[in-house]
Design an enzyme around this catalytic site. Structure first.
Site: not given
Ligand code: NCD
Ligand code: ZN
Ligand code: ZN
Length: 352
Positions: A17, A19, A103, A178
């Site tokens: 996971h 970003h 997702k 998560h």
């Molecule tokens: C994530 C993001 O900023 O893209 N933020 C987070 O708090 N986890 C999005 C996500 O995974 O929910």
């Molecule tokens: Zn995330």
């Molecule tokens: Zn998330």
């Protein structure tokens, strides 16, 4: 010379996971992932979410282009499920080998999720198709109903939505992303098959008090929000047990500091530079270092039906604390790294 006091060699880990964002952030954060991981599941919540296969392919090619030669890193792409998602995009994506998961964001629940799902009945047919393709549905498991207490939104969503999906489409593979609650841990443990969960480094370490320790600490704010200590303990016990249904997804989610230190700060913790070190340290502290490889390098790949990485990674514990920067700089902007407030002693390197 740094004094090494312990080490362990494992198969190179994956991040289930992640970003990476877009330019100019991606150029700076991607190396932390490609230098330490074999693969990562790339989240599709860009400002314009990745809904179609052609968008995903373009993003995939951009990531591949940015990986410096000599690094064997494979981005595993996902599609953002919307009420207008076309089966054809999923079909083409899966056939191409580029799309590894879909997702699911409840509408508006987290960063860039306003195009997420509001009306579940509109996507039931799609979910059945996803089950047929055999790829997992990755669920941000929190209700976006703001009338529900923020600390209850994960447990609420599990009952309200996940149980129903599971009952109606039992052959759909689901990853609860998560996870932060005892309820999620118990649910995953009780499920016979097709259910797994990712766990972040930060949710192994912080509870909800850290967010308000001596003041409001925006760099501990993420979604799902950290819960009570008893929940953290349950999540940590599940992860460190080595149980095949739990694996690492850092959810490293960089935001510029000015967007987090703000009257309406963004959710997300940037952890890709030090998540593996802190995870190893957690396993060591809990005398579970022999389960580390399951959690970071084996369980995820098996759930996704992918081969294990062929390279090896050495984790070393040093006597002195490892130095890492407090922030990284991107142009004139800063992004603060996850820092639980105690020193890090573990470092990891992929072996040649
Ligand atoms: C994530 C993001 O900023 O893209 N933020 C987070 O708090 N986890 C999005 C996500 O995974 O929910
Ligand atoms: Zn995330
Ligand atoms: Zn998330």
């Amino acid at each position: 010379m740094k004094e090494e006091i312990k080490s362990i060699i494992v198969k190179t880990p994956d991040d289930w996971h992640l970003h990476l964002r877009e330019s100019p952030i991606i150029e700076k954060v991607l190396p932390y992932s490609y230098k330490s991981y074999g693969r990562a599941i790339i989240m599709p919540n860009l400002e314009i979410p990745i809904i179609t296969f052609s968008q995903a392919k373009r993003y995939y090619e951009k990531i591949k282009y940015l990986i410096k030669t000599g690094n064997n890193f494979e981005p595993l792409m996902t599609l953002f499920l919307s009420e207008d998602t076309k089966v054809q995009d999923i079909n083409e994506g899966v056939k191409s080998g580029i799309i590894k998961a879909i997702k699911f964001y409840p509408k508006g629940v987290t960063t860039n999720s306003s195009g997420g799902i509001k009306n579940l009945s509109k996507i039931y047919k799609l979910l059945e198709k996803i089950a047929d393709f055999g790829i997992p549905l990755l669920i941000h498991g929190e209700t976006s109903n703001t009338e529900i207490d923020i600390y209850d939104r994960e447990a609420y969503f599990l009952e309200e939505t996940v149980l129903g999906i599971r009952k109606n489409i039992p052959n759909l593979k689901i990853v609860l992303e998560h996870i932060t609650t005892k309820e999620s841990v118990d649910y995953v443990l009780e499920s016979k098959k097709n259910v797994a969960a990712t766990v972040t480094a930060h949710h192994l370490i912080i509870n909800r008090n850290h967010i308000f320790d001596g003041g409001m600490r925006p760099h501990f704010y993420c979604r799902p929000i950290a819960k009570r200590e008893e929940h953290r303990i349950a999540v940590r016990a599940a992860a460190t047990s080595g149980n095949s249904k739990f694996f690492l997804g850092t959810d490293s989610a960089p935001h510029f500091d000015h967007n987090k230190e703000n009257s309406c700060g963004c959710a997300g913790i940037f952890s890709s530079p030090n998540a593996l070190g802190y995870v190893a340290q957690v396993f060591d502290e809990d005398s579970c270092i022999n389960n580390l490889e399951n959690f970071i390098s084996i369980n995820g790949a098996k759930f996704y039906n992918l081969p294990l990485n062929s390279s090896l990674t050495k984790f070393r514990k040093f006597k002195e604390a490892i130095k890492y920067p407090e922030k990284i700089k991107i142009g004139k902007n800063m992004i603060t790294l996850f820092n639980p407030g105690y020193p890090l002693y573990w470092e990891n390197d992929i072996l040649p």
